[in-house]
Design a protein around this motif. Structure first.
Motif, short mmCIF file in Angstrom:
data_model
loop_
_atom_site.label_atom_id
_atom_site.label_comp_id
_atom_site.label_asym_id
_atom_site.label_seq_id
_atom_site.Cartn_x
_atom_site.Cartn_y
_atom_site.Cartn_z
N ASP A 169 0.36 3.17 -3.35
CA ASP A 169 -0.76 4.11 -3.24
C ASP A 169 -0.39 5.46 -2.64
N ARG A 173 -8.42 1.50 0.02
CA ARG A 173 -8.62 0.53 -1.06
C ARG A 173 -9.93 -0.23 -0.89
N TYR A 202 0.83 -1.20 0.00
CA TYR A 202 0.00 0.00 0.00
C TYR A 202 0.87 1.25 0.00
#
Length: 238
Positions: free
Chosen positions: A38, A112, A34
């Motif tokens: 992200d 997410r 992540y």
């Protein structure tokens, strides 16, 4: 306006200490993913000295692509509240600040799962973000279960001190709401003293949470351990 409030953007904020953890237990592989995949797209630009050496004010419209209302969450912990609010209010944008990287990784996983896109994540001290936000640019702010710093000699490290509240007052719009949640009576005592002095009016203080409040893990821990949560709402003075 309170004479404590700093009236304008300061391009040369003071050097400051940071107290607290930045790293915890080893991240799971998914959490590392992540962060790697992200976080870069969700970070607001122009906060660090490296990418904003002249410390120009950043434009919140550039973060979310339009002139929607922008909210700020200081210390989002694991991100439950931030993601809940983003999903409930899709037409606003929320910037969350959290220096604890494990909390940032937890938030990214929740983003997410929830599929929300109206969020921006600053993985650092909220003061660094407040240094570069323009005057009267934030429509609502949240301080949920902050680090209590229980020892008297550490009370100056709490967020509800002029070092934090005066910059917060500067970036908040007149009439904007500032919510504080804590299970530490002395923290609420200090908030009720310091927040009004920085340019806010107290609207309410109660053991009952707001209608749109999601119970977070910090609230649940407080209840398990027998501590009573309290919730205060302040409004930025004109």
């Amino acid at each position: 306006m309170s004479d404590m409030i700093k009236p304008a953007f300061d391009p040369n904020p003071p050097r400051r200490n940071f107290y607290g953890r930045r790293h915890g237990k080893t991240l799971r592989q998914s959490q590392k993913g992540y962060l790697a995949e992200d976080l870069g797209d969700l970070r607001p630009r122009g906060i660090t000295v490296q990418d904003n050496p002249d410390r120009h004010p950043i434009d919140p419209r550039a973060i979310f692509g339009d002139d929607r209302p922008v909210w700020l969450e200081v210390g989002f912990g694991g991100g439950e509240h931030m993601v809940h609010m983003a999903a409930r209010y899709p037409r606003i944008g929320i910037i969350g600040c959290e220096p604890f990287i494990n909390g940032v990784a937890m938030l990214l996983g929740k983003i997410r799962s929830a599929g929300v896109s109206n969020v921006s994540v600053h993985p650092g001290d909220a003061r660094d973000l407040m240094d570069v936000l323009p005057d009267a640019s934030i429509s609502r702010a949240f301080l949920n279960y902050p680090d209590p710093w229980p020892k008297a000699r550490h009370h100056r490290r709490r967020f509800v001190t002029p070092e934090h509240l005066i910059p917060l007052a500067r970036i908040m719009k007149p009439g904007a709401e500032f919510r504080v949640a804590t299970d530490i009576p002395d923290y609420m005592r200090q908030a009720l003293e310091e927040v009004p002095a920085a340019g806010f009016d107290l609207l309410s203080e109660s053991p009952a949470a707001w209608d749109d409040w999601p119970s977070t893990r910090y609230e649940q821990k407080a209840l398990r351990e027998g501590r009573a949560p309290h919730y205060a709402t302040f409004r930025r003075r004109d």
